[in-house]
Design a protein around this motif. Structure first.
Motif, PDB file in Angstrom:
ATOM      1  N   LYS A 298       0.815  -1.214   0.000  1.00 57.86           N
ATOM      2  CA  LYS A 298       0.000   0.000   0.000  1.00 57.86           C
ATOM      3  C   LYS A 298       0.849   1.265   0.000  1.00 57.86           C
ATOM      4  O   LYS A 298       0.406   2.310  -0.473  1.00 57.86           O
ATOM      5  N   ALA A 299       2.097   1.165   0.503  1.00 58.92           N
ATOM      6  CA  ALA A 299       2.960   2.349   0.496  1.00 58.92           C
ATOM      7  C   ALA A 299       3.449   2.674  -0.911  1.00 58.92           C
ATOM      8  O   ALA A 299       3.731   3.831  -1.229  1.00 58.92           O
ATOM      9  N   LYS A 300       3.545   1.665  -1.761  1.00 62.50           N
ATOM     10  CA  LYS A 300       4.028   1.870  -3.119  1.00 62.50           C
ATOM     11  C   LYS A 300       2.900   2.105  -4.115  1.00 62.50           C
ATOM     12  O   LYS A 300       3.121   2.718  -5.159  1.00 62.50           O
ATOM     13  N   LEU A 301       1.712   1.603  -3.798  1.00 67.36           N
ATOM     14  CA  LEU A 301       0.582   1.778  -4.702  1.00 67.36           C
ATOM     15  C   LEU A 301      -0.090   3.124  -4.473  1.00 67.36           C
ATOM     16  O   LEU A 301      -0.333   3.520  -3.325  1.00 67.36           O
ATOM     17  N   LYS A 302      -0.367   3.846  -5.534  1.00 65.76           N
ATOM     18  CA  LYS A 302      -1.084   5.107  -5.389  1.00 65.76           C
ATOM     19  C   LYS A 302      -2.528   4.880  -4.976  1.00 65.76           C
ATOM     20  O   LYS A 302      -3.136   5.738  -4.331  1.00 65.76           O
ATOM     21  N   ALA A 303      -3.082   3.740  -5.341  1.00 66.45           N
ATOM     22  CA  ALA A 303      -4.455   3.389  -4.962  1.00 66.45           C
ATOM     23  C   ALA A 303      -4.540   1.873  -4.890  1.00 66.45           C
ATOM     24  O   ALA A 303      -3.871   1.169  -5.657  1.00 66.45           O
ATOM     25  N   PRO A 304      -5.337   1.339  -3.964  1.00 66.61           N
ATOM     26  CA  PRO A 304      -5.476  -0.121  -3.893  1.00 66.61           C
ATOM     27  C   PRO A 304      -6.175  -0.665  -5.135  1.00 66.61           C
ATOM     28  O   PRO A 304      -7.077  -0.038  -5.695  1.00 66.61           O
ATOM     29  N   ILE A 305      -5.729  -1.824  -5.565  1.00 67.52           N
ATOM     30  CA  ILE A 305      -6.325  -2.454  -6.745  1.00 67.52           C
ATOM     31  C   ILE A 305      -7.691  -3.018  -6.366  1.00 67.52           C
ATOM     32  O   ILE A 305      -7.797  -3.793  -5.406  1.00 67.52           O
ATOM     33  N   PRO A 306      -8.770  -2.666  -7.078  1.00 65.41           N
ATOM     34  CA  PRO A 306     -10.129  -3.110  -6.703  1.00 65.41           C
ATOM     35  C   PRO A 306     -10.395  -4.553  -7.120  1.00 65.41           C
ATOM     36  O   PRO A 306     -11.206  -4.821  -8.022  1.00 65.41           O
ATOM     37  N   PHE A 307      -9.725  -5.507  -6.464  1.00 62.84           N
ATOM     38  CA  PHE A 307      -9.914  -6.908  -6.811  1.00 62.84           C
ATOM     39  C   PHE A 307     -11.358  -7.356  -6.576  1.00 62.84           C
ATOM     40  O   PHE A 307     -11.854  -8.244  -7.272  1.00 62.84           O
ATOM     41  N   GLU A 308     -12.015  -6.787  -5.571  1.00 62.46           N
ATOM     42  CA  GLU A 308     -13.397  -7.177  -5.290  1.00 62.46           C
ATOM     43  C   GLU A 308     -14.293  -6.904  -6.498  1.00 62.46           C
ATOM     44  O   GLU A 308     -15.137  -7.732  -6.864  1.00 62.46           O
ATOM     45  N   LEU A 309     -14.105  -5.730  -7.118  1.00 67.93           N
ATOM     46  CA  LEU A 309     -14.914  -5.391  -8.284  1.00 67.93           C
ATOM     47  C   LEU A 309     -14.627  -6.342  -9.441  1.00 67.93           C
ATOM     48  O   LEU A 309     -15.549  -6.779 -10.150  1.00 67.93           O
ATOM     49  N   PHE A 310     -13.343  -6.696  -9.620  1.00 68.93           N
ATOM     50  CA  PHE A 310     -12.992  -7.638 -10.682  1.00 68.93           C
ATOM     51  C   PHE A 310     -13.648  -9.001 -10.438  1.00 68.93           C
ATOM     52  O   PHE A 310     -14.175  -9.632 -11.374  1.00 68.93           O
ATOM     53  N   VAL A 311     -13.627  -9.467  -9.194  1.00 71.39           N
ATOM     54  CA  VAL A 311     -14.229 -10.760  -8.865  1.00 71.39           C
ATOM     55  C   VAL A 311     -15.732 -10.718  -9.105  1.00 71.39           C
ATOM     56  O   VAL A 311     -16.323 -11.671  -9.646  1.00 71.39           O
ATOM     57  N   VAL A 312     -16.375  -9.618  -8.726  1.00 74.07           N
ATOM     58  CA  VAL A 312     -17.821  -9.492  -8.920  1.00 74.07           C
ATOM     59  C   VAL A 312     -18.169  -9.534 -10.409  1.00 74.07           C
ATOM     60  O   VAL A 312     -19.118 -10.218 -10.831  1.00 74.07           O
ATOM     61  N   ILE A 313     -17.396  -8.811 -11.213  1.00 75.69           N
ATOM     62  CA  ILE A 313     -17.685  -8.777 -12.654  1.00 75.69           C
ATOM     63  C   ILE A 313     -17.501 -10.162 -13.276  1.00 75.69           C
ATOM     64  O   ILE A 313     -18.368 -10.649 -14.031  1.00 75.69           O
ATOM     65  N   ILE A 314     -16.372 -10.805 -12.957  1.00 78.47           N
ATOM     66  CA  ILE A 314     -16.100 -12.124 -13.547  1.00 78.47           C
ATOM     67  C   ILE A 314     -17.125 -13.149 -13.069  1.00 78.47           C
ATOM     68  O   ILE A 314     -17.638 -13.966 -13.854  1.00 78.47           O
ATOM     69  N   ALA A 315     -17.448 -13.116 -11.755  1.00 75.69           N
ATOM     70  CA  ALA A 315     -18.417 -14.082 -11.222  1.00 75.69           C
ATOM     71  C   ALA A 315     -19.811 -13.856 -11.805  1.00 75.69           C
ATOM     72  O   ALA A 315     -20.545 -14.818 -12.067  1.00 75.69           O
ATOM     73  N   THR A 316     -20.170 -12.616 -12.031  1.00 77.34           N
ATOM     74  CA  THR A 316     -21.484 -12.323 -12.621  1.00 77.34           C
ATOM     75  C   THR A 316     -21.568 -12.852 -14.045  1.00 77.34           C
ATOM     76  O   THR A 316     -22.578 -13.451 -14.453  1.00 77.34           O
TER      77      THR A 316
END
Length: 766
Positions: A298-316
């Motif tokens: 998190k110190a190196k990333l400017k923003a957290p990667i929204p893995f939850e959204l990716f999982v929701v889209i793929i699962a849907t």
């Protein structure tokens, strides 16, 4: 206050003059309660231009900070953080609707309205107000209970009946509630219950803000809130297992829901839906490592990667094209409408049934919001208003309840994301609301085929932070065992018995721990430092010999004690017994013993002098043995004359004769000095206890001297009539009593001077 003048040149330069401070005289003119109330009412009801402007800016903080908004410096960070939090809120809002027993659309409504309202009314720049797992759990429990009370069938009953929903039966049930109309099915009644409990909780918060009781949050300690959140997280985790396994079992009601849920899960384990189980495992294998990667980098990333959204889209997409609901019977989110429903009033008939639950929701939501807002305000160097936060959170619950939303508060996870992505002001919340608005208007229907087990996985993965608190228990135990016990009791009660009861038990446990500390306080015998006697000429210090090395016994005939707690109604008897035990003699028992000896003397006709000598010898032996057991002084003090620490009170008739006899004997205590520096306050019972101790010791020829009393304690002693012969200062004459000293050394020297035959003319009482 003023200091007394220095001694004149004619006085003995080696004679010690104690410090004397003159108290500032207060205006004793009495003001009637009517006059005081009239002044208060006029002060609050008077209206001036400046006062009206201050009230308006205080009630709408956006009018204060928006004109000073730094557009070029802050807009980029606010937009970025708002978009990121909005993206994270989409899957979480849908998932937590499941926990609250509502349809997915209402979670999106809740996050949307709360983000807008808090941006206008809130004083914190960084917290994210919206759905929170613990509050969703509390709302869901109320919803399930009221659904069962209204006669709506559970999911298990529907499955047993063939998997279909009997709409006609639902309509018949709903007809008993005229305010809902004839077309209110189970989901409709669920959101009515959720909106009603949310409205009631918001009203509680507004009333608390109106009464200026924002300070109540300080009574909910960090250990209490942490234990409550962890216990509730265990309940949340258990409640989501049925979705992970694809089981349709009703949510248990009442106490011991954790055990009831596990029993139902084990009893229905053979009915596990394999499709839901496989989907849950795959999502867990993706989300848990991805969350850990986000935390680690998190110190190196400017923003957290929204893995939850990716999982929701793929699962849907997988559920839609694989037809998981039709082929495998997997539970899906269902139809999610777009747009907004017209506002609707809560069901007033439900308010009495949910009033108690709403109060716990109001207190928990406010306490968590204020603690987070104050934490981030302190970190970034600005101030928040606890009462205004109460108003803001109240309106975040009252106004959205008309649009079928459920209870909200600040959430730590989303607040940390918001801060780490560059948030600078409440504009970030408005950007988040804009993202959610786009979803509500255009994107929501695409989540029709989203499996409920995926939503349950999102909830479970977001419980990692609360469940990690178990690893901190050994550290908490080493740091503070009392706080660790409060955490364990609150957590265990919340998880194993009942969530709402856990909060009440935690508050009671914290209160009893505070009271218990005052009950366990003991009078400690003090020793004196040797610095002043080694040529330094400084002030003598008196401290606990068990805590510091090199302390000597007090001078012969003087015993010095410290009581490290307030003296009030709950511990006044413990204070007296502790002091008597530390001094080595209970005056009440001593006087009873003397009366018994007197009766025996008269009966036997023995010489009074012989009786007194025998009594003195017995008392000396008892006190010497008591000193050897308790260790009254430090190691260096052990080599001194034993007369300096003996706590024998010589029997005598008159006070002066007793003091002279004790001094001549070289082994008696003629003065007891009580260090009141740690006594924070006294009440009437405490003042009476000091009076009783002074009277009991005076009857035995011993002075009680008070040292290092604070100004508030002195005022309480004055009002309680400690310095007067009768019940109080208004109806009695002042009598000469032992003065109060500003240092223990002054009190000890005064006791020595009086015992050596000096005049009792020192007036050092404020």
């Amino acid at each position: 206050m003023t200091l007394d003048e220095a001694p004149s040149a004619t006085e003995d330069p080696h004679h010690h003059h104690p410090l004397v401070l003159r108290r500032i005289k207060r205006d004793e003119e009495e003001v009637s309660w009517r006059t005081s109330a009239s002044r208060q009412v006029r002060g609050h009801c008077s209206c001036t231009k400046d006062k009206a402007r201050a009230k308006l800016l205080g009630f709408l903080p956006i009018l204060r900070w928006l004109p000073r908004y730094r557009l070029r410096d802050w807009i980029l960070g606010d937009v970025m953080s708002g978009v990121i939090v909005g993206i994270l809120l989409v899957p979480q809002s849908i998932a937590y609707s499941l926990l609250a027993g509502q349809e997915p659309i209402y979670g999106l409504y809740t996050s949307f309205f709360s983000a807008i309202i808090y941006a206008f009314l809130g004083t914190s720049r960084h917290i994210s107000v919206g759905i929170f797992g613990v509050l969703c759990l509390l709302v869901g429990q109320v919803v399930e209970r009221e659904l069962a009370a209204a006669g709506y069938p559970s999911d298990a009953v529907l499955v047993a009946a063939g998997g279909g929903y009997n709409a006609s039966a639902a309509l018949l049930v709903a007809q008993g509630n005229g305010s809902l109309g004839p077309a209110c099915d189970k989901s409709c009644y669920a959101i009515v219950v959720g909106a009603t409990v949310t409205f009631t909780a918001g009203v509680y918060q507004l009333l608390m803000g109106l009464l200026q009781v924002g300070f109540v949050s300080v009574y909910l300690s960090d250990s209490l809130l942490s234990g409550f959140a962890t216990g509730a997280s265990l309940t949340i985790l258990t409640s989501q297992l049925k979705y992970l396994l694809g089981l349709r079992i009703p949510r248990p009601q009442g106490w011991f829901t954790l055990a009831k849920t596990w029993y139902a899960l084990l009893a229905n384990l053979a009915n596990t839906n394999v499709c839901d189980l496989v989907t849950s495992l795959v999502c867990l294998l993706v989300l848990v490592p991805s969350k850990e990667l986000n935390d680690r980098f998190k110190a190196k990333l400017k923003a957290p990667i929204p893995f939850e959204l990716f999982v929701v889209i793929i699962a849907t997409l997988a559920s839609h094209f694989g037809r998981f609901d039709a082929v495998y019977g997997s539970g899906v989110a269902g139809a999610i409408p777009t747009g907004f429903l017209p506002p609707q009033l809560p069901d007033w008939s439900l308010v009495p049934a949910v009033a108690l639950d709403a109060f716990s929701i109001a207190v928990v939501g406010f306490a968590i919001t204020v603690s987070l807002s104050e934490m981030f305000a302190k970190k970034h160097g600005y101030a928040v208003d606890a009462n205004q936060e109460m108003y803001a959170l109240g309106f975040c619950n009252v106004l959205p309840s008309f649009f079928r939303c459920f209870a909200t508060s600040a959430a730590l996870t989303k607040t940390l994301v918001k801060e780490s992505t560059g948030c600078q002001s409440q504009v970030s919340g408005l950007v988040t609301a804009l993202v959610l608005l786009l979803v509500l208007l255009f994107i929501a229907p695409f989540f029709y085929s989203l499996q409920k087990c995926v939503l349950a996985v999102i909830i479970v993965v977001n419980l990692r932070g609360a469940l990690r608190k178990f690893a901190d228990v050994p550290r908490m135990w080493l740091a503070n065992r009392v706080d660790a016990c409060v955490w364990l009791v609150t957590m265990a009660t919340s998880a194993l018995v009942n969530t709402e009861l856990g909060l009440a038990v935690g508050v009671l446990a914290s209160a009893f721990c505070v009271l218990g500390r005052t009950q366990r306080a003991q009078a400690v015998a003090l020793g004196r430092s040797s610095s002043s006697s080694s040529g330094g000429g400084g002030e003598e210090l008196y401290e606990d010999p068990l805590a510091y090395e090199g302390l000597r016994a007090p001078p012969a005939g003087v015993a010095v004690f410290r009581y490290r707690a307030p003296v009030y109604y709950a511990n006044q008897s413990l204070f007296k017994s502790s002091l008597f035990r530390a001094a080595g003699l209970d005056p009440v028992a001593e006087k009873a013993r003397r009366r018994k000896l007197e009766k025996k003397k008269k009966k036997d006709g023995r010489d009074p002098g012989e009786e007194e000598e025998a009594a003195a010898a017995a008392a000396t032996a008892a006190a010497t043995s008591d000193d050897a057991e308790n260790g009254a002084v430090g190691k260096e003090g052990a080599g001194e004359s034993h007369a300096g620490v003996t706590k024998v009170l010589m029997p005598a008739g008159q006070r002066e004769e007793a003091a002279a006899a004790a001094a001549a004997a070289g082994g008696g205590v003629h003065s007891v000095v009580l260090d009141c520096g740690a006594v924070l306050f006294l009440d009437t019972a405490g003042v009476d206890a000091l009076k009783e101790v002074r009277t009991d010791y005076r009857d035995l020829g011993v002075r009680l001297l008070l040292a290092r009393c604070s100004a508030s304690v002195l005022d309480t002693l004055e009002r309680g009539g400690y310095y007067y012969s009768g019940g109080g200062p208004r109806n009695t004459e002042r009598r000469e009593e032992e003065p109060v000293f500003f240092s223990v050394g002054d009190a000890v020297r005064y006791a020595q001077d009086v015992s050596d035959g000096g005049e009792d003319k020192c007036d050092t009482r404020c």
